[in-house]
Structure formats: C-alpha cells, structure tokens
Scaffold this motif. Structure first.
Motif, PDB file in Angstrom:
ATOM      1  N   GLY A  68      -5.039   3.259 -10.401  1.00  0.00           N
ATOM      2  CA  GLY A  68      -5.130   4.703 -10.289  1.00  0.00           C
ATOM      3  C   GLY A  68      -6.328   5.240 -11.042  1.00  0.00           C
ATOM      4  N   ALA A  69      -6.701   6.463 -10.710  1.00  0.00           N
ATOM      5  CA  ALA A  69      -7.793   7.150 -11.381  1.00  0.00           C
ATOM      6  C   ALA A  69      -7.465   8.631 -11.437  1.00  0.00           C
ATOM      7  CB  ALA A  69      -9.119   6.921 -10.659  1.00  0.00           C
ATOM      8  N   GLU A  85      -4.147   7.242  -6.345  1.00  0.00           N
ATOM      9  CA  GLU A  85      -3.687   5.872  -6.530  1.00  0.00           C
ATOM     10  C   GLU A  85      -3.795   5.097  -5.223  1.00  0.00           C
ATOM     11  OE1 GLU A  85       0.323   5.814  -7.848  1.00  0.00           O
ATOM     12  OE2 GLU A  85      -0.064   6.972  -9.680  1.00  0.00           O
ATOM     13  N   LEU A  86      -4.007   3.802  -5.371  1.00  0.00           N
ATOM     14  CA  LEU A  86      -3.919   2.866  -4.262  1.00  0.00           C
ATOM     15  C   LEU A  86      -3.038   1.715  -4.721  1.00  0.00           C
ATOM     16  CD1 LEU A  86      -4.740   1.884  -1.448  1.00  0.00           C
ATOM     17  CD2 LEU A  86      -6.729   0.779  -2.508  1.00  0.00           C
ATOM     18  N   THR A  87      -1.898   1.527  -4.057  1.00  0.00           N
ATOM     19  CA  THR A  87      -0.951   0.485  -4.460  1.00  0.00           C
ATOM     20  C   THR A  87      -0.509  -0.321  -3.250  1.00  0.00           C
ATOM     21  OG1 THR A  87       0.942   1.999  -4.245  1.00  0.00           O
ATOM     22  CG2 THR A  87      -0.098   1.839  -6.417  1.00  0.00           C
ATOM     23  N   ASP A  88       0.138  -1.450  -3.538  1.00  0.00           N
ATOM     24  CA  ASP A  88       0.739  -2.301  -2.520  1.00  0.00           C
ATOM     25  C   ASP A  88       2.110  -2.714  -3.041  1.00  0.00           C
ATOM     26  OD1 ASP A  88       1.153  -3.841  -0.244  1.00  0.00           O
ATOM     27  OD2 ASP A  88      -0.877  -4.670  -0.286  1.00  0.00           O
ATOM     28  N   SER A  89       2.917  -3.344  -2.176  1.00  0.00           N
ATOM     29  CA  SER A  89       4.281  -3.691  -2.563  1.00  0.00           C
ATOM     30  C   SER A  89       4.702  -4.984  -1.883  1.00  0.00           C
ATOM     31  CB  SER A  89       5.246  -2.560  -2.187  1.00  0.00           C
ATOM     32  OG  SER A  89       6.594  -2.934  -2.426  1.00  0.00           O
ATOM     33  N   THR A  90       5.616  -5.700  -2.533  1.00  0.00           N
ATOM     34  CA  THR A  90       6.157  -6.942  -1.974  1.00  0.00           C
ATOM     35  C   THR A  90       7.463  -6.723  -1.217  1.00  0.00           C
ATOM     36  OG1 THR A  90       7.414  -7.456  -3.990  1.00  0.00           O
ATOM     37  CG2 THR A  90       5.127  -8.238  -3.884  1.00  0.00           C
ATOM     38  N   ALA A  91       7.980  -5.504  -1.158  1.00  0.00           N
ATOM     39  CA  ALA A  91       9.281  -5.246  -0.530  1.00  0.00           C
ATOM     40  C   ALA A  91       9.211  -5.452   0.977  1.00  0.00           C
ATOM     41  CB  ALA A  91       9.742  -3.824  -0.840  1.00  0.00           C
ATOM     42  N   ASP A  92      10.229  -6.127   1.539  1.00  0.00           N
ATOM     43  CA  ASP A  92      10.311  -6.270   2.985  1.00  0.00           C
ATOM     44  C   ASP A  92      11.774  -6.371   3.407  1.00  0.00           C
ATOM     45  OD1 ASP A  92      10.961  -8.765   2.064  1.00  0.00           O
ATOM     46  OD2 ASP A  92       9.386  -9.828   3.125  1.00  0.00           O
ATOM     47  N   THR A  93      12.005  -6.158   4.695  1.00  0.00           N
ATOM     48  CA  THR A  93      13.359  -6.205   5.222  1.00  0.00           C
ATOM     49  C   THR A  93      13.817  -7.656   5.365  1.00  0.00           C
ATOM     50  OG1 THR A  93      12.483  -6.096   7.477  1.00  0.00           O
ATOM     51  CG2 THR A  93      13.165  -4.021   6.456  1.00  0.00           C
ATOM     52  N   GLY A  94      15.121  -7.825   5.460  1.00  0.00           N
ATOM     53  CA  GLY A  94      15.684  -9.160   5.613  1.00  0.00           C
ATOM     54  C   GLY A  94      17.191  -9.083   5.750  1.00  0.00           C
ATOM     55  N   GLY A 111       3.492  -2.094   3.021  1.00  0.00           N
ATOM     56  CA  GLY A 111       2.064  -2.290   2.862  1.00  0.00           C
ATOM     57  C   GLY A 111       1.474  -1.336   1.840  1.00  0.00           C
ATOM     58  N   ARG A 112       0.218  -1.017   2.017  1.00  0.00           N
ATOM     59  CA  ARG A 112      -0.501  -0.200   1.047  1.00  0.00           C
ATOM     60  C   ARG A 112       0.012   1.245   1.066  1.00  0.00           C
ATOM     61  NH1 ARG A 112      -1.500   3.710   3.717  1.00  0.00           N
ATOM     62  NH2 ARG A 112      -3.061   3.904   5.369  1.00  0.00           N
ATOM     63  N   ASP A 113      -0.193   1.891  -0.071  1.00  0.00           N
ATOM     64  CA  ASP A 113       0.199   3.292  -0.208  1.00  0.00           C
ATOM     65  C   ASP A 113      -0.951   4.049  -0.864  1.00  0.00           C
ATOM     66  OD1 ASP A 113       2.507   5.449  -0.447  1.00  0.00           O
ATOM     67  OD2 ASP A 113       1.479   5.410  -2.374  1.00  0.00           O
ATOM     68  N   ILE A 114      -1.281   5.200  -0.302  1.00  0.00           N
ATOM     69  CA  ILE A 114      -2.321   6.069  -0.846  1.00  0.00           C
ATOM     70  C   ILE A 114      -1.665   7.342  -1.349  1.00  0.00           C
ATOM     71  CG2 ILE A 114      -4.406   7.389  -0.339  1.00  0.00           C
ATOM     72  CD1 ILE A 114      -5.012   5.365   1.887  1.00  0.00           C
ATOM     73  N   TYR A 115      -1.979   7.705  -2.577  1.00  0.00           N
ATOM     74  CA  TYR A 115      -1.428   8.927  -3.159  1.00  0.00           C
ATOM     75  C   TYR A 115      -2.554   9.777  -3.735  1.00  0.00           C
ATOM     76  CZ  TYR A 115       0.518  11.935  -6.793  1.00  0.00           C
ATOM     77  OH  TYR A 115       0.814  13.011  -7.591  1.00  0.00           O
ATOM     78  N   VAL A 116      -2.497  11.089  -3.472  1.00  0.00           N
ATOM     79  CA  VAL A 116      -3.431  12.050  -4.044  1.00  0.00           C
ATOM     80  C   VAL A 116      -2.613  13.250  -4.510  1.00  0.00           C
ATOM     81  CG1 VAL A 116      -5.431  13.527  -3.661  1.00  0.00           C
ATOM     82  CG2 VAL A 116      -5.288  11.318  -2.497  1.00  0.00           C
ATOM     83  N   GLY A 117      -2.784  13.629  -5.772  1.00  0.00           N
ATOM     84  CA  GLY A 117      -1.982  14.726  -6.267  1.00  0.00           C
ATOM     85  C   GLY A 117      -2.495  15.285  -7.572  1.00  0.00           C
ATOM     86  N   ALA A 118      -1.609  15.976  -8.267  1.00  0.00           N
ATOM     87  CA  ALA A 118      -1.937  16.615  -9.532  1.00  0.00           C
ATOM     88  C   ALA A 118      -0.787  16.416 -10.500  1.00  0.00           C
ATOM     89  CB  ALA A 118      -2.213  18.103  -9.328  1.00  0.00           C
TER      90      ALA A 118
END
Length: 221
Positions: A68-69, A85-94, A111-118
């Motif tokens: 993040g920045a 922020e730019l993040t990724d995750s290991t969660a998956d269905t099963g 997959g990836r997640d993009i967040y922009v906020g305050a």
C-alpha cells in the motif's frame, strides 16, 4: 460494532503497554509505503446465503498479501489522508465434508484487489494513531474451468465499497506498524474473457461480503 470497539481498545492497550519501543514523538505527515498481510474471507451476502442448511457457510478463507501507499496530513492531532492498495489472496472455493462451499460466483479463486480511498483519525497517545477508512474496491475472482483438457481463463471483476478501522503505531521517526479490520461489499460484476475478441458480459447485481484482518509495516518519508 462490538468487534471494532474491542479491536481499537486492544490496539490502544498495546501502545500504552510498550512506551519504551517508541522514539521521539513526531507527526504523521508525509508519504508512506507499507507491506501488508493478513486473513481474508469472502462470503455470500444475505441475499445469496443458504439460510436453510446451517452447515453450509458459503465462505472461502485464505491469506491476503500485498502493498500500500498513501499520504497523510497531521493537523495538530487530527490526521487525514489518501491511500491505495494492491493485494492478492490465496482463498478459493472447494469441497468441505462433501459440500461445495461456493460464494455465489461458481468455482473461483480469489485474485488481485485494487483499493483507493481515504482515512481520518486522531492521535490517541504519543506515536499512536487510531483511524477509520473507506473507499472504492475492485476485486477479481478467477474462474477455474476446463473443457476437453484445456484450461480457460475467465475473470469476474466485482465493484464495491470498503470501510474499516485500525491503529497505527510509530516505532521511530519514519517506521511504523499497523493493524486493521476491513469490510467490503461487492454489488456489481462483469465477466471478462481472455480472448479480447469476446466482449465483456455484465453480470448485473451480486451480493458478496468480504472480511479482512490486516497487519502492516511501513516507512514514512
């Protein structure tokens, strides 16, 4: 709300119990970079959740990680800032005990997640910032599908909002650590195809909740 209150109280208690770890007090103004990691859970929202079968929690969990920045301004103890922020995750269905734990999107991996906020907060004690945050998030869920031995690479792009609260503790003039809880809700989505000749498909309204507990360490310039 009770969970958020307990979380913030715990962060305050940690800072008060560790005064020797802090150096000279400064302000929270400046550009920051941080590494992030934590717990990630996506769950079918109330309009999708299976209310009949109590054993079917319709959720997936994993590790979320990324970077993040942001930039903050300290107005004499009241701090406001912007962040991304730019993040990724290991969660998956099963399958769990023979039951497919889907979240309303089919067989997917997060997959990836993009967040922009305050964010905005206050200096609760020397070196300790308690804050709330909110903004826009775009999450990607990769569809895991095969046909005739060939893997297909379709993605679901989901748009939503994120809110959260946390505590940031400064260990020195420039270094800090943080912990926060965040809740996201995704209500719109589209299906994107690997083949650029195939147009994206609007999936309309969805209902997906996401809960994360995130820790981070960073450097302020």
């Amino acid at each position: 709300m009770k969970k958020l209150t307990l979380f913030l109280l715990a962060g305050s208690a940690f800072a008060v119990s560790s005064p020797a770890m802090a150096q000279d007090e400064g302000d929270f103004t400046g550009f920051r970079l941080e590494a992030l990691a934590g717990f990630d859970a996506s769950k079918a929202g109330s309009s999708v959740d299976d209310d009949i079968d109590d054993d079917n929690d319709q959720s997936i969990e994993g590790l979320v990680y990324g970077a993040g920045a942001g930039y903050d301004m300290d107005f004499g103890g009241v701090v406001v800032g912007v962040e991304a922020e730019l993040t990724d995750s290991t969660a998956d269905t099963g399958f769990e005990d023979g039951d497919f734990e889907g979240i309303g999107l089919g067989n997917v991996e997060t997959g990836r997640d993009i967040y922009v906020g305050a964010r905005a907060g206050f200096v609760a004690s020397p070196g300790l910032l308690v804050y709330a945050k909110g903004g826009y998030t775009n999450a990607r869920y990769n569809i895991e599908s095969t046909f005739d031995g060939e893997d297909y690479d379709e993605k679901i792009d989901a748009d939503g909002y994120r809110v959260g609260a946390g505590a940031e503790y400064r260990f020195g003039t420039n270094t800090f650590a943080k912990i926060e809880y965040r809740y996201s809700n995704y209500s719109e989505a589209e299906l994107d195809f690997e083949d650029d000749t195939i147009p994206d498909v609007d999936l309309g309204e969805i209902d997906l909740d996401r809960h994360q507990v995130m820790a981070g360490v960073g450097f302020r310039f």
